[in-house]
Design an enzyme around this catalytic site. Structure first.
Site, PDB file in Angstrom:
ATOM      1  N   GLU A   1      84.992 122.659  62.711  1.00  0.00           N
ATOM      2  CA  GLU A   1      83.684 122.450  63.272  1.00  0.00           C
ATOM      3  C   GLU A   1      83.765 122.622  64.600  1.00  0.00           C
ATOM      4  O   GLU A   1      85.125 122.356  65.261  1.00  0.00           O
ATOM      5  CB  GLU A   1      83.111 121.400  62.645  1.00  0.00           C
ATOM      6  CG  GLU A   1      81.834 121.248  61.567  1.00  0.00           C
ATOM      7  CD  GLU A   1      80.672 121.973  62.274  1.00  0.00           C
ATOM      8  OE1 GLU A   1      80.544 122.356  63.550  1.00  0.00           O
ATOM      9  OE2 GLU A   1      79.635 122.035  61.720  1.00  0.00           O
TER      10      GLU A   1
ATOM     11  N   ARG B   1      77.707 109.170  59.850  1.00  0.00           N
ATOM     12  CA  ARG B   1      78.672 109.449  60.613  1.00  0.00           C
ATOM     13  C   ARG B   1      77.925 110.593  61.798  1.00  0.00           C
ATOM     14  O   ARG B   1      77.008 111.359  61.201  1.00  0.00           O
ATOM     15  CB  ARG B   1      79.896 110.032  60.262  1.00  0.00           C
ATOM     16  CG  ARG B   1      79.737 111.552  59.390  1.00  0.00           C
ATOM     17  CD  ARG B   1      81.121 111.982  59.366  1.00  0.00           C
ATOM     18  NE  ARG B   1      81.194 113.274  58.476  1.00  0.00           N
ATOM     19  CZ  ARG B   1      80.402 114.318  59.096  1.00  0.00           C
ATOM     20  NH1 ARG B   1      80.228 114.709  59.983  1.00  0.00           N
ATOM     21  NH2 ARG B   1      80.627 115.571  58.101  1.00  0.00           N
TER      22      ARG B   1
ATOM     23  N   ASN C   1      77.761 114.221  63.574  1.00  0.00           N
ATOM     24  CA  ASN C   1      78.109 115.414  62.916  1.00  0.00           C
ATOM     25  C   ASN C   1      77.726 116.339  64.411  1.00  0.00           C
ATOM     26  O   ASN C   1      78.810 116.170  65.226  1.00  0.00           O
ATOM     27  CB  ASN C   1      77.150 115.997  61.936  1.00  0.00           C
ATOM     28  CG  ASN C   1      77.510 116.866  61.227  1.00  0.00           C
ATOM     29  OD1 ASN C   1      78.917 117.062  60.955  1.00  0.00           O
ATOM     30  ND2 ASN C   1      76.804 118.127  60.923  1.00  0.00           N
TER      31      ASN C   1
ATOM     32  N   ASN D   1      72.607 119.425  62.415  1.00  0.00           N
ATOM     33  CA  ASN D   1      73.611 120.442  62.756  1.00  0.00           C
ATOM     34  C   ASN D   1      73.363 121.241  63.976  1.00  0.00           C
ATOM     35  O   ASN D   1      73.061 120.640  64.951  1.00  0.00           O
ATOM     36  CB  ASN D   1      73.895 121.276  61.574  1.00  0.00           C
ATOM     37  CG  ASN D   1      74.973 121.162  60.937  1.00  0.00           C
ATOM     38  OD1 ASN D   1      76.175 121.025  61.465  1.00  0.00           O
ATOM     39  ND2 ASN D   1      74.988 121.054  59.438  1.00  0.00           N
TER      40      ASN D   1
ATOM     41  N   ASP E   1      73.947 126.199  59.715  1.00  0.00           N
ATOM     42  CA  ASP E   1      74.682 125.366  60.072  1.00  0.00           C
ATOM     43  C   ASP E   1      74.838 125.063  61.811  1.00  0.00           C
ATOM     44  O   ASP E   1      73.876 125.149  62.304  1.00  0.00           O
ATOM     45  CB  ASP E   1      76.295 125.325  59.498  1.00  0.00           C
ATOM     46  CG  ASP E   1      77.189 124.093  59.388  1.00  0.00           C
ATOM     47  OD1 ASP E   1      77.108 123.586  60.313  1.00  0.00           O
ATOM     48  OD2 ASP E   1      77.736 124.126  58.401  1.00  0.00           O
TER      49      ASP E   1
END
Length: 309
Positions: A18, A113, A115, A165, A217
């Protein structure tokens, strides 16, 4: 000429790649492995890569890496719900983490958490969180939030987020694009660079209406204000008009779980793509979890913004 997709084996393989960020000065690609809790550096000139874990934070998630402006070798990263700074020479295998902010601290969301995250043109860091998931159903709670960092303090913009995202701005810094993956939508806000405010939230595009399977995403934008959207479980990257949400092209990728994209290369006309290999044992290396590069798109991007602390 059709786009060309190349797997970059020298960049290594991740469980959940990522946060790709191209540094035009060093001409290197930085990215993370969220599940591995590591930060990565790939150098095309030498076709080599290195990675580092966060000292004292083994087993914790690292979801973003953003260079700090005018401070060589300094990066903002996330560790679970914390934002902080590390100093990394690109060679060391461990780095020390200096916490600067924490979010989602209420008792009912402490399992969340951070991202995806990026910086706007003023150097503010924008990022969202991801809710806790049920490992049996793979459904995520809808109690995550979206933030920016103003003068070292998190500013809460909205809640009711599931998996925060993709995020990016248009070239005039008047529009902000955003993705909450399970909604299968790309949304657009009016953006005020001076104040850091977002408003007038609207849906720009919906993947089912575009005939695309999978979840949106990470994303980036080209110099003509078209979005490039990674599709998780869709084995592709989409080019979508930032003006009307129409699908312009679909680039197939050998990996199934495409997580994010970033422009790189000397002319910012190479699209680097991260991927994952989660939940399904059939998704194995080297295909799944690899970094890919798309060339011959006919488009190029902007230099990515750096953090101002």
């Amino acid at each position: 000429m059709a786009p060309t997709v190349t797997r970059i084996d020298a960049a290594g393989n991740t469980q959940l790649g990522e946060g790709p960020h191209w540094d035009p000065v060093s001409k290197t690609l930085y990215f993370v492995d969220i599940e591995g809790g590591t930060i990565h550096k790939y150098c095309p000139a030498t076709n080599s890569s290195t990675k580092a874990s966060i000292d004292g934070h083994d087993g914790r998630s690292v979801s973003l890496i953003i260079p700090v402006k005018n401070q060589p070798n300094k990066f903002v990263i996330s560790v679970d719900r914390d934002l902080g700074v590390v100093t990394w020479d690109g060679k060391s295998t461990k780095v020390s983490f200096e916490k600067i902010a924490e979010v989602d601290t209420a008792a009912d969301v402490i399992g969340n958490r951070i991202n995806d995250g990026k910086c706007d043109a003023s150097g503010r860091i924008w990022f969202g969180t991801i809710g806790v998931h049920d490992p049996k159903t793979m459904k995520f709670s809808e109690n995550a939030s979206f933030y920016s960092l103003h003068a070292g303090k998190p500013k809460h913009h909205f809640g009711d987020v599931t998996i925060s995202n993709g995020l990016v701005w248009n070239k005039n810094n008047t529009k902000f694009y955003y993705i909450d993956t399970p909604t299968q939508r790309v949304e657009v806000f009016d953006f005020d660079l001076a104040t850091g405010n977002i408003s007038n939230r609207k849906t720009l595009a919906e993947l089912p209406k575009l005939g695309v399977i999978g979840g949106p995403d990470g994303m980036t934008i080209d110099t003509e204000d078209n979005l490039w959207v990674a599709v998780f479980d869709g084995a592709c990257v989409l080019q979508v008009s930032g003006k009307d949400g129409k699908l312009m092209q679909k680039v197939d990728i050998p990996a199934k779980q495409i997580t994010s994209v970033a422009w790189g290369g000397d002319n910012l006309d190479e699209l680097y793509v991260t991927s994952a290999r989660l939940f399904d044992p059939a998704l194995t290396a080297p295909v799944h979890g690899a970094v890919y590069k798309i060339t011959n798109t006919g488009f190029k991007g902007f230099p990515m913004n750096e953090a101002v602390l």
